[in-house]
Motif scaffolding. Structure first.
Motif, mmCIF file in Angstrom:
data_model
loop_
_atom_site.group_PDB
_atom_site.id
_atom_site.type_symbol
_atom_site.label_atom_id
_atom_site.label_comp_id
_atom_site.label_asym_id
_atom_site.label_seq_id
_atom_site.Cartn_x
_atom_site.Cartn_y
_atom_site.Cartn_z
ATOM 1 N N SER A 30 0.829 -1.213 0.000
ATOM 2 C CA SER A 30 0.000 0.000 0.000
ATOM 3 C C SER A 30 0.855 1.251 0.000
ATOM 4 O O SER A 30 0.546 2.228 -0.688
ATOM 5 N N THR A 31 1.955 1.207 0.759
ATOM 6 C CA THR A 31 2.860 2.356 0.789
ATOM 7 C C THR A 31 3.503 2.573 -0.574
ATOM 8 O O THR A 31 3.628 3.709 -1.048
ATOM 9 N N GLN A 32 3.890 1.475 -1.229
ATOM 10 C CA GLN A 32 4.522 1.584 -2.551
ATOM 11 C C GLN A 32 3.545 2.132 -3.588
ATOM 12 O O GLN A 32 3.906 2.973 -4.426
ATOM 13 N N VAL A 33 2.295 1.685 -3.552
ATOM 14 C CA VAL A 33 1.306 2.158 -4.514
ATOM 15 C C VAL A 33 1.050 3.650 -4.339
ATOM 16 O O VAL A 33 0.981 4.415 -5.301
ATOM 17 N N LEU A 34 0.901 4.055 -3.102
ATOM 18 C CA LEU A 34 0.668 5.479 -2.845
ATOM 19 C C LEU A 34 1.839 6.326 -3.323
ATOM 20 O O LEU A 34 1.654 7.410 -3.897
ATOM 21 N N ALA A 35 3.043 5.844 -3.080
ATOM 22 C CA ALA A 35 4.229 6.594 -3.505
ATOM 23 C C ALA A 35 4.311 6.686 -5.031
ATOM 24 O O ALA A 35 4.687 7.721 -5.593
ATOM 25 N N THR A 36 3.903 5.619 -5.728
ATOM 26 C CA THR A 36 3.958 5.604 -7.196
ATOM 27 C C THR A 36 3.008 6.628 -7.799
ATOM 28 O O THR A 36 3.340 7.335 -8.757
ATOM 29 N N PHE A 37 1.828 6.732 -7.232
ATOM 30 C CA PHE A 37 0.820 7.621 -7.811
ATOM 31 C C PHE A 37 0.817 9.021 -7.200
ATOM 32 O O PHE A 37 -0.012 9.840 -7.564
ATOM 33 N N GLU A 38 1.714 9.293 -6.285
ATOM 34 C CA GLU A 38 1.758 10.592 -5.624
ATOM 35 C C GLU A 38 1.946 11.723 -6.626
ATOM 36 O O GLU A 38 1.351 12.796 -6.500
ATOM 37 N N ARG A 39 2.791 11.468 -7.703
ATOM 38 C CA ARG A 39 3.095 12.550 -8.649
ATOM 39 C C ARG A 39 1.901 12.897 -9.544
ATOM 40 O O ARG A 39 1.882 13.938 -10.188
ATOM 41 N N PHE A 40 0.900 12.007 -9.596
ATOM 42 C CA PHE A 40 -0.285 12.303 -10.396
ATOM 43 C C PHE A 40 -1.369 13.025 -9.592
ATOM 44 O O PHE A 40 -2.412 13.379 -10.110
ATOM 45 N N LYS A 41 -1.095 13.218 -8.311
ATOM 46 C CA LYS A 41 -2.100 13.799 -7.421
ATOM 47 C C LYS A 41 -2.264 15.289 -7.699
ATOM 48 O O LYS A 41 -1.287 16.032 -7.732
ATOM 49 N N ARG A 42 -3.500 15.710 -7.927
ATOM 50 C CA ARG A 42 -3.777 17.128 -8.170
ATOM 51 C C ARG A 42 -4.821 17.619 -7.161
ATOM 52 O O ARG A 42 -4.650 17.446 -5.965
ATOM 53 N N ASN A 43 -5.864 18.205 -7.701
ATOM 54 C CA ASN A 43 -6.918 18.685 -6.799
ATOM 55 C C ASN A 43 -7.697 17.508 -6.223
ATOM 56 O O ASN A 43 -7.697 16.407 -6.775
ATOM 57 N N ALA A 44 -8.379 17.780 -5.104
ATOM 58 C CA ALA A 44 -9.166 16.729 -4.466
ATOM 59 C C ALA A 44 -10.257 16.241 -5.417
ATOM 60 O O ALA A 44 -10.936 17.036 -6.073
ATOM 61 N N ALA A 45 -10.384 14.952 -5.538
ATOM 62 C CA ALA A 45 -11.370 14.352 -6.431
ATOM 63 C C ALA A 45 -12.528 13.782 -5.610
ATOM 64 O O ALA A 45 -12.419 13.570 -4.400
ATOM 65 N N LYS A 46 -13.603 13.529 -6.306
ATOM 66 C CA LYS A 46 -14.763 12.946 -5.632
ATOM 67 C C LYS A 46 -14.417 11.553 -5.124
ATOM 68 O O LYS A 46 -13.748 10.777 -5.814
ATOM 69 N N ASP A 47 -14.867 11.267 -3.936
ATOM 70 C CA ASP A 47 -14.596 9.966 -3.324
ATOM 71 C C ASP A 47 -15.716 9.001 -3.712
ATOM 72 O O ASP A 47 -16.867 9.176 -3.324
ATOM 73 N N TYR A 48 -15.350 7.979 -4.506
ATOM 74 C CA TYR A 48 -16.337 7.009 -4.976
ATOM 75 C C TYR A 48 -16.373 5.752 -4.113
ATOM 76 O O TYR A 48 -17.079 4.802 -4.427
ATOM 77 N N ARG A 49 -15.631 5.770 -3.029
ATOM 78 C CA ARG A 49 -15.601 4.568 -2.209
ATOM 79 C C ARG A 49 -16.932 4.367 -1.480
ATOM 80 O O ARG A 49 -17.554 5.323 -1.045
ATOM 81 N N GLU A 50 -17.331 3.127 -1.364
ATOM 82 C CA GLU A 50 -18.561 2.786 -0.667
ATOM 83 C C GLU A 50 -18.296 2.745 0.837
ATOM 84 O O GLU A 50 -17.265 2.237 1.283
ATOM 85 N N SER A 51 -19.193 3.314 1.615
ATOM 86 C CA SER A 51 -19.032 3.275 3.063
ATOM 87 C C SER A 51 -19.874 2.147 3.627
ATOM 88 O O SER A 51 -20.984 1.879 3.151
ATOM 89 N N PHE A 52 -19.344 1.485 4.624
ATOM 90 C CA PHE A 52 -20.032 0.367 5.252
ATOM 91 C C PHE A 52 -20.274 0.694 6.718
ATOM 92 O O PHE A 52 -19.461 1.335 7.371
ATOM 93 N N LYS A 53 -21.414 0.212 7.223
ATOM 94 C CA LYS A 53 -21.717 0.405 8.630
ATOM 95 C C LYS A 53 -20.780 -0.449 9.478
ATOM 96 O O LYS A 53 -20.477 -1.590 9.126
ATOM 97 N N ASN A 54 -20.335 0.151 10.569
ATOM 98 C CA ASN A 54 -19.425 -0.551 11.471
ATOM 99 C C ASN A 54 -20.227 -1.082 12.660
ATOM 100 O O ASN A 54 -20.495 -0.372 13.611
ATOM 101 N N TYR A 55 -20.646 -2.326 12.573
ATOM 102 C CA TYR A 55 -21.433 -2.927 13.648
ATOM 103 C C TYR A 55 -20.517 -3.396 14.773
ATOM 104 O O TYR A 55 -19.433 -3.921 14.524
ATOM 105 N N ALA A 56 -20.974 -3.223 16.005
ATOM 106 C CA ALA A 56 -20.170 -3.661 17.146
ATOM 107 C C ALA A 56 -20.031 -5.176 17.162
ATOM 108 O O ALA A 56 -18.964 -5.726 17.436
#
Length: 523
Positions: free
Chosen positions: A207-233
């Motif tokens: 995960s650290t390597q992937v983030l470092a690889t794509f860091e140079r393509f990072k520009r303005n904040a983009a819409k977050d398309y990730r699905e959120s899940f409920k955190n049940y106890a």
């Protein structure tokens, strides 16, 4: 803090601590006091209900059903109330309650969960929050300057417990088990419907390597398309299987977690548990007063006497009614005083003029004073009574087949049998179901016995004669607007009963005087 404790010792105050409500250490396991019989008549049930609203977890109602018996106990509470009127100390109490509540929620969750290891982890979490609460509270109150014997003694107790070997061991055990759990690592191998758990290997963090690889393509904040899940106890069955397999890979760590849960089952210090509940008595009542004070109403710490019946109150009012009216309309305040051999207020005047409200105010003031609470008014001197008895009008009970007059007589007889010279008796509109002659006769008989007892009290009546039974009775009259007798002022003033004058004013307003009627009949 040492200077405070020394000052308290010089003043003869108790240095030991067991209760922030009862300086003598009232037994916390004593029977729950029931709601007093007069609560409904005086609308104190509405007051308590509003005071404790939103604090159901603390079970505060019994604390408001438990009046104090000595001036020293009342003074003890007055001092604590005065301390908590300081914003910093009240803020400290609020922070304590938030942290303790967080600990309680974690502990409640641990009790509710079914999986052994998950229950044990949440138990560990609750102990960790408890330790943080104790440390923060001890450090916080040490920086403040409480003046009350109660909070000084509690601060000393808290500091002693926070510095004890017992608490140090609890903190060390908690930190040791948490550290061991934080070092648990493992690998999950997921293939189709199969999951395999194995010891963690020395693998790179992709995960650290992937983030470092794509860091140079990072520009303005983009819409977050990730699905959120409920955190049940509660864990699902897959998570439970995985946790069981992880526990098998790290048996010593999870055995230590189980052992921790057993060893520290009763981790909370009993006095702190009691303090957490009892301090809410003060916090709830002060919170209840906030909007009333914002509306310009005054509260004071009354002088309470076990001997002097020279009672008085300035700018006082019915607390339940004020809570209902505050912010919407002006709350009318009244004052009263008894001196010398004066014992009973006899209140008369027009209907809906504030007579019953005055009677309730008198009873509320004395009961709140026995609770050690601030009372409505700018100043007050009140009597520490032994028992309070009230008689307010009730509907006829069809089940008993007894009439209203019979019911009145039975209830009043019971009051007179149990009342003493140190009691308070409040009678509101007695014998209204009978004729004026009978009401006058019965009223005089009852008042003669009340006066013979020498008890303090209030009698609201339509029988003016009861206000003229001797020097022990004081006539109070609910007044009207002189320019419009139909308009009530809700002011109850000390003056001779004047029911006929009021009737004459109403008759004149509607053209029903003797002269007006004669003129109409002859015209």
């Amino acid at each position: 803090m040492t200077q405070h404790l020394t000052a308290a010792a010089v003043a003869g105050r108790p240095l030991g601590f067991s209760s922030i409500l009862f300086p003598g250490g009232e037994d916390p396991d004593s029977p729950r006091p029931p709601e007093p019989d007069f609560f409904d008549d005086l609308n104190l049930d509405h007051v308590v209900e509003a005071v404790i609203a939103g604090r159901d977890d603390y079970d505060l109602a019994p604390l408001f059903h438990h009046p104090l018996g000595t001036v020293e106990e009342i003074t003890y509470r007055h001092e604590v109330f005065r301390d908590l009127e300081h914003p910093d100390l009240f803020g400290w109490v609020r922070h304590w309650a938030e942290q303790w509540s967080s600990m309680g929620k974690a502990l409640a969750l641990a009790a509710k969960l079914r999986h052994r290891h998950q229950k044990a982890w949440w138990f560990l979490e609750s102990v960790d929050r408890y330790c943080q609460t104790v440390q923060d509270a001890a450090a916080g109150i040490a920086e403040l300057d409480p003046q009350s014997a109660g909070l000084i003694a509690f601060a000393d107790h808290l500091a002693g417990y926070a510095g004890s070997a017992e608490f140090a061991r609890l903190r060390q055990d908690t930190a040791r088990v948490r550290k061991a759990l934080s070092e648990v690592s493992y690998c999950l191998h997921i293939q189709a419907n199969h999951i395999r758990v194995s010891p963690a290997r020395d693998e790179p963090d992709y995960s650290t390597q992937v983030l470092a690889t794509f860091e140079r393509f990072k520009r303005n904040a983009a819409k977050d398309y990730r699905e959120s899940f409920k955190n049940y106890a509660e864990m699902n069955h897959v998570e439970e299987w995985i946790l069981d397999l992880v526990a098998k890979l790290h048996p010593d760590t999870f055995a230590a977690l189980d052992e921790f849960s057993q060893q520290h089952r009763d981790f909370a210090e009993p006095t702190l548990l009691r303090f957490d509940r009892e301090i809410q008595f003060y916090a709830a009542y002060l919170h209840y007063l906030e909007p009333l004070r914002a509306a310009g109403l005054s509260f004071c710490y009354p002088t309470v006497s076990t001997t002097s019946r020279a009672v008085h109150a300035v700018a006082t009012f019915d607390l339940a009614l004020a809570h209902h009216l505050a912010g919407r309309t002006t709350v009318v305040v009244n004052e009263f005083h008894l001196e010398g051999n004066e014992r009973v207020f006899v209140v008369s005047g027009p209907n809906q003029g504030g007579k019953t409200t005055f009677a309730r105010t008198f009873g509320q003031l004395h009961y709140l004073a026995r609770l050690g609470c601030p009372v409505p008014g700018k100043a007050a001197h009140l009597f520490l009574y032994d028992s309070m008895f009230t008689h307010f009008e009730k509907r006829e009970d069809l089940e008993t087949l007894s009439g209203k007059l019979q019911d009145d007589l039975i209830r009043i007889k019971s009051i007179l049998q149990w009342a003493t010279a140190d009691s308070i008796i409040i009678l509101n509109e007695i014998f209204t179901s009978t004729t004026l002659d009978d009401a006058t006769f019965l009223g005089r008989k009852v008042m003669d016995q009340v006066l013979a007892l020498g008890t303090l009290g209030v009698c609201v009546t339509f029988v003016d004669e009861l206000a003229r039974l001797g020097s022990a009775t004081v006539s109070m009259v609910s007044t009207v607007d002189p320019d419009n007798p139909a308009t009530r002022t809700y002011k109850v003033v000390r003056k001779p009963a004047d029911g006929l004058a009021y009737a004459a004013a109403i008759a004149a307003k509607h053209g029903l005087t003797h002269d007006e009627i004669r003129r109409r009949l002859t015209s």
